[in-house]
Scaffold this motif. Structure first.
Motif, PDB file in Angstrom:
ATOM      1  N   CYS A 259      41.840  40.858  36.693  1.00 21.46           N
ATOM      2  CA  CYS A 259      40.943  41.673  35.940  1.00 21.46           C
ATOM      3  C   CYS A 259      40.694  41.021  34.464  1.00 21.46           C
ATOM      4  O   CYS A 259      39.818  41.539  33.704  1.00 21.46           O
ATOM      5  CB  CYS A 259      41.209  43.210  35.857  1.00 21.46           C
ATOM      6  N   ASP A 260      41.557  40.470  34.003  1.00 14.63           N
ATOM      7  CA  ASP A 260      41.825  39.948  32.679  1.00 14.63           C
ATOM      8  C   ASP A 260      40.593  39.228  32.391  1.00 14.63           C
ATOM      9  O   ASP A 260      40.287  39.127  30.803  1.00 14.63           O
ATOM     10  CB  ASP A 260      43.204  39.251  32.296  1.00 14.63           C
ATOM     11  N   SER A 261      39.836  38.557  33.264  1.00 15.94           N
ATOM     12  CA  SER A 261      38.926  37.551  32.698  1.00 15.94           C
ATOM     13  C   SER A 261      37.750  37.907  33.657  1.00 15.94           C
ATOM     14  O   SER A 261      36.905  36.799  33.713  1.00 15.94           O
ATOM     15  CB  SER A 261      39.451  36.111  32.710  1.00 15.94           C
ATOM     16  N   CYS A 262      37.529  38.937  34.143  1.00 17.11           N
ATOM     17  CA  CYS A 262      36.226  39.330  34.967  1.00 17.11           C
ATOM     18  C   CYS A 262      35.132  39.504  34.120  1.00 17.11           C
ATOM     19  O   CYS A 262      35.161  40.386  33.135  1.00 17.11           O
ATOM     20  CB  CYS A 262      36.756  40.530  35.898  1.00 17.11           C
ATOM     21  N   VAL A 263      34.157  38.663  34.596  1.00 19.26           N
ATOM     22  CA  VAL A 263      33.089  38.916  33.744  1.00 19.26           C
ATOM     23  C   VAL A 263      32.286  40.325  33.888  1.00 19.26           C
ATOM     24  O   VAL A 263      31.542  40.537  32.955  1.00 19.26           O
ATOM     25  CB  VAL A 263      31.926  37.832  34.297  1.00 19.26           C
ATOM     26  N   TYR A 264      32.405  41.065  34.760  1.00 20.36           N
ATOM     27  CA  TYR A 264      31.976  42.521  34.754  1.00 20.36           C
ATOM     28  C   TYR A 264      32.741  43.412  33.998  1.00 20.36           C
ATOM     29  O   TYR A 264      32.570  44.473  33.744  1.00 20.36           O
ATOM     30  CB  TYR A 264      31.935  42.962  36.380  1.00 20.36           C
ATOM     31  N   ARG A 265      33.951  43.077  33.727  1.00 19.40           N
ATOM     32  CA  ARG A 265      34.933  44.064  32.740  1.00 19.40           C
ATOM     33  C   ARG A 265      34.904  43.680  31.249  1.00 19.40           C
ATOM     34  O   ARG A 265      35.296  44.447  30.516  1.00 19.40           O
ATOM     35  CB  ARG A 265      35.981  44.071  33.312  1.00 19.40           C
ATOM     36  N   ILE A 266      35.019  42.372  31.409  1.00 24.56           N
ATOM     37  CA  ILE A 266      35.367  41.658  29.908  1.00 24.56           C
ATOM     38  C   ILE A 266      34.238  40.812  29.399  1.00 24.56           C
ATOM     39  O   ILE A 266      33.607  40.105  29.931  1.00 24.56           O
ATOM     40  CB  ILE A 266      36.583  40.709  29.865  1.00 24.56           C
ATOM     41  N   ALA A 267      33.755  41.240  28.009  1.00 19.79           N
ATOM     42  CA  ALA A 267      32.709  40.252  27.227  1.00 19.79           C
ATOM     43  C   ALA A 267      33.136  39.003  27.117  1.00 19.79           C
ATOM     44  O   ALA A 267      33.884  38.439  25.933  1.00 19.79           O
ATOM     45  CB  ALA A 267      32.331  40.869  25.981  1.00 19.79           C
ATOM     46  N   LEU A 268      32.936  37.986  28.031  1.00 16.43           N
ATOM     47  CA  LEU A 268      33.040  36.520  27.887  1.00 16.43           C
ATOM     48  C   LEU A 268      31.869  36.037  27.062  1.00 16.43           C
ATOM     49  O   LEU A 268      30.794  36.264  27.372  1.00 16.43           O
ATOM     50  CB  LEU A 268      33.247  35.888  29.227  1.00 16.43           C
ATOM     51  N   ASP A 273      26.199  40.368  28.422  1.00 15.06           N
ATOM     52  CA  ASP A 273      25.348  41.123  29.180  1.00 15.06           C
ATOM     53  C   ASP A 273      25.702  41.702  30.668  1.00 15.06           C
ATOM     54  O   ASP A 273      25.272  42.671  31.267  1.00 15.06           O
ATOM     55  CB  ASP A 273      23.812  40.495  29.351  1.00 15.06           C
ATOM     56  N   LYS A 274      26.589  40.974  31.354  1.00 16.14           N
ATOM     57  CA  LYS A 274      27.091  41.450  32.613  1.00 16.14           C
ATOM     58  C   LYS A 274      28.005  42.427  32.673  1.00 16.14           C
ATOM     59  O   LYS A 274      28.355  43.049  33.626  1.00 16.14           O
ATOM     60  CB  LYS A 274      27.768  40.167  33.382  1.00 16.14           C
ATOM     61  N   VAL A 275      28.758  42.786  31.444  1.00 18.24           N
ATOM     62  CA  VAL A 275      29.917  44.013  31.527  1.00 18.24           C
ATOM     63  C   VAL A 275      29.200  45.251  31.956  1.00 18.24           C
ATOM     64  O   VAL A 275      28.368  45.735  31.341  1.00 18.24           O
ATOM     65  CB  VAL A 275      30.248  44.084  30.089  1.00 18.24           C
ATOM     66  N   GLY A 276      29.751  45.966  32.974  1.00 17.38           N
ATOM     67  CA  GLY A 276      29.487  47.122  33.440  1.00 17.38           C
ATOM     68  C   GLY A 276      28.305  47.055  34.218  1.00 17.38           C
ATOM     69  O   GLY A 276      27.885  48.430  34.668  1.00 17.38           O
ATOM     70  N   LEU A 277      27.717  46.053  34.311  1.00 13.14           N
ATOM     71  CA  LEU A 277      26.526  46.115  35.215  1.00 13.14           C
ATOM     72  C   LEU A 277      26.784  46.124  36.861  1.00 13.14           C
ATOM     73  O   LEU A 277      27.781  45.686  37.184  1.00 13.14           O
ATOM     74  CB  LEU A 277      25.539  44.898  35.011  1.00 13.14           C
ATOM     75  N   PRO A 278      25.917  46.720  37.403  1.00 17.57           N
ATOM     76  CA  PRO A 278      26.140  46.753  39.119  1.00 17.57           C
ATOM     77  C   PRO A 278      25.896  45.332  39.256  1.00 17.57           C
ATOM     78  O   PRO A 278      24.941  44.564  38.962  1.00 17.57           O
ATOM     79  CB  PRO A 278      24.897  47.740  39.719  1.00 17.57           C
ATOM     80  N   GLY A 298      22.941  46.542  45.905  1.00 16.69           N
ATOM     81  CA  GLY A 298      23.616  46.516  44.573  1.00 16.69           C
ATOM     82  C   GLY A 298      24.749  47.433  44.626  1.00 16.69           C
ATOM     83  O   GLY A 298      24.257  48.386  45.215  1.00 16.69           O
ATOM     84  N   HIS A 299      25.668  47.377  43.769  1.00 17.25           N
ATOM     85  CA  HIS A 299      26.730  48.275  43.811  1.00 17.25           C
ATOM     86  C   HIS A 299      27.529  48.311  42.426  1.00 17.25           C
ATOM     87  O   HIS A 299      27.445  47.241  42.123  1.00 17.25           O
ATOM     88  CB  HIS A 299      27.726  48.447  44.894  1.00 17.25           C
ATOM     89  N   ALA A 300      28.188  49.144  41.927  1.00 21.20           N
ATOM     90  CA  ALA A 300      28.976  49.174  40.915  1.00 21.20           C
ATOM     91  C   ALA A 300      30.198  48.294  41.197  1.00 21.20           C
ATOM     92  O   ALA A 300      30.669  48.440  42.333  1.00 21.20           O
ATOM     93  CB  ALA A 300      29.337  50.467  40.493  1.00 21.20           C
ATOM     94  N   HIS A 301      30.651  47.509  40.205  1.00 21.48           N
ATOM     95  CA  HIS A 301      31.823  46.718  40.340  1.00 21.48           C
ATOM     96  C   HIS A 301      33.231  47.354  40.069  1.00 21.48           C
ATOM     97  O   HIS A 301      33.080  48.011  39.030  1.00 21.48           O
ATOM     98  CB  HIS A 301      31.749  45.516  39.480  1.00 21.48           C
ATOM     99  N   SER A 302      34.008  47.140  40.743  1.00 17.85           N
ATOM    100  CA  SER A 302      35.098  47.767  40.589  1.00 17.85           C
ATOM    101  C   SER A 302      36.441  47.116  41.293  1.00 17.85           C
ATOM    102  O   SER A 302      36.172  46.294  42.142  1.00 17.85           O
ATOM    103  CB  SER A 302      35.188  49.118  40.865  1.00 17.85           C
ATOM    104  N   HIS A 303      37.641  47.071  40.843  1.00 21.99           N
ATOM    105  CA  HIS A 303      38.804  46.576  41.464  1.00 21.99           C
ATOM    106  C   HIS A 303      39.522  47.641  42.104  1.00 21.99           C
ATOM    107  O   HIS A 303      40.077  48.607  41.395  1.00 21.99           O
ATOM    108  CB  HIS A 303      39.645  45.815  40.544  1.00 21.99           C
TER     109      HIS A 303
END
Length: 303
Positions: A259-268, A273-278, A298-303
């Motif tokens: 999760c530390d470098s996941c584009v859907y959780r961290i602003a790389l 623009d991908k942070v928090g997006l389905p 589409g679906h919300a991203h989670s771990h």
């Protein structure tokens, strides 16, 4: 010893390929896992492109009386399929089969056991050549997910450590730079005279074939260099053991997602623009005939 009813089944989730040899290798691998673990219900299916679909594999398990299973993605890196498409497909299967439950494992690499297989693949084409004279170009699939691409670079660095090669460089065959010719050019600029191109793929398929073709074309234009192509990982003993290790992790709930470098959780940088997006199903332009089944929404991203 657990009885089959007390032990969650094993579901193997594959990417899929238009290459029948690669699809057959996956199906044979799943069959071998089942043969090695007769007390354990085992099934496998693909997200796209190849039969059987993942949904059919779940149905097969349910028809065998399975209520709980652990799903292991047969993938080297955690990109869009592992992060999004497989969880979406499993959610759909849970709705289709009320009463089932599952845990989800993590992708396979980079793992020391697989690095050992990669080392063997290089040795197979080196013969008695001194490793200190050889530069390896590790070629991954490539992704629009920077975290997934970084995992391939991590594999390259770990492969370099302690093995005595002149160097290990990284390239991609699809969706990410550097491509194979650029990676080979970089090897030469760094002084390489002998290069082994090592595909970072589990089984044969369209993209590993493309790596070999591009390598051959580049080598033909550079006859003064010794350029060799290694084979894919394949159904090695280490891979069979690693899948079972991932299965046991999932059953125990020992899940360590990256999760530390996941584009859907961290602003790389460049991907804010991908942070928090389905997540939406995505398209691989370099996979011939690549498409997604309509049920992958589409679906919300989670771990």
């Amino acid at each position: 010893m657990n009885t089959p009813s007390a032990q969650p089944a094993l579901l193997i989730a594959g990417h899929g390929t238009r290459d029948e040899g690669g699809a057959a290798a996956f199906r044979d691998f799943v069959a071998e896992l089942g043969a090695r673990n007769p007390q354990l219900p085992v099934a496998g299916g693909f997200i796209e492109l190849s039969p059987p679909p993942l949904g059919d594999a779940v149905t097969e398990l349910v028809e065998r009386g399975v209520k709980r299973f652990a799903a292991v993605p047969l993938m080297l890196v955690s990109a869009g399929h592992a992060k999004g498409d497989i969880p979406a497909a499993l959610t759909r299967e849970k709705e289709r089969h009320p009463g089932i439950s599952y845990t989800y494992g993590r992708p396979l690499g980079p793992h020391p056991a697989l690095l050992k297989v990669l080392e063997r693949r290089v040795d197979e084409v080196l013969g008695d050549t001194d490793r200190s004279e050889v530069t390896v170009l590790l070629v991954g699939r490539g992704s629009t997910d920077p975290d997934a691409n970084a995992e391939v670079y991590k594999a390259s660095r770990l492969f370099w450590e302690g093995r005595g090669y002149a160097g290990v460089e990284t390239a991609f065959v699809s969706l990410a730079a550097p491509d194979v010719p650029s990676g080979l050019d970089r090897c030469v600029k760094l002084g390489a005279g002998r290069i082994v191109v090592l595909p970072y793929f589990l089984f044969t398929g369209i993209l590993p074939d493309r790596v070999r073709q591009q390598t051959g074309k580049w080598a033909a234009a550079h006859p003064e260099l010794d350029v060799r192509s290694a084979e894919v990982i394949g159904a090695a003993e280490e891979l069979l053991d690693l899948v079972m290790e991932r299965y046991r992790e999932a059953v125990k709930g020992d899940l360590r997602m990256n999760c530390d470098s996941c584009v859907y959780r961290i602003a790389l940088p460049g991907f804010e623009d991908k942070v928090g997006l389905p997540q939406q199903p995505h398209f691989h332009p370099d996979d011939d005939g690549h498409h997604h089944h309509p049920h992958h929404g589409g679906h919300a991203h989670s771990h």
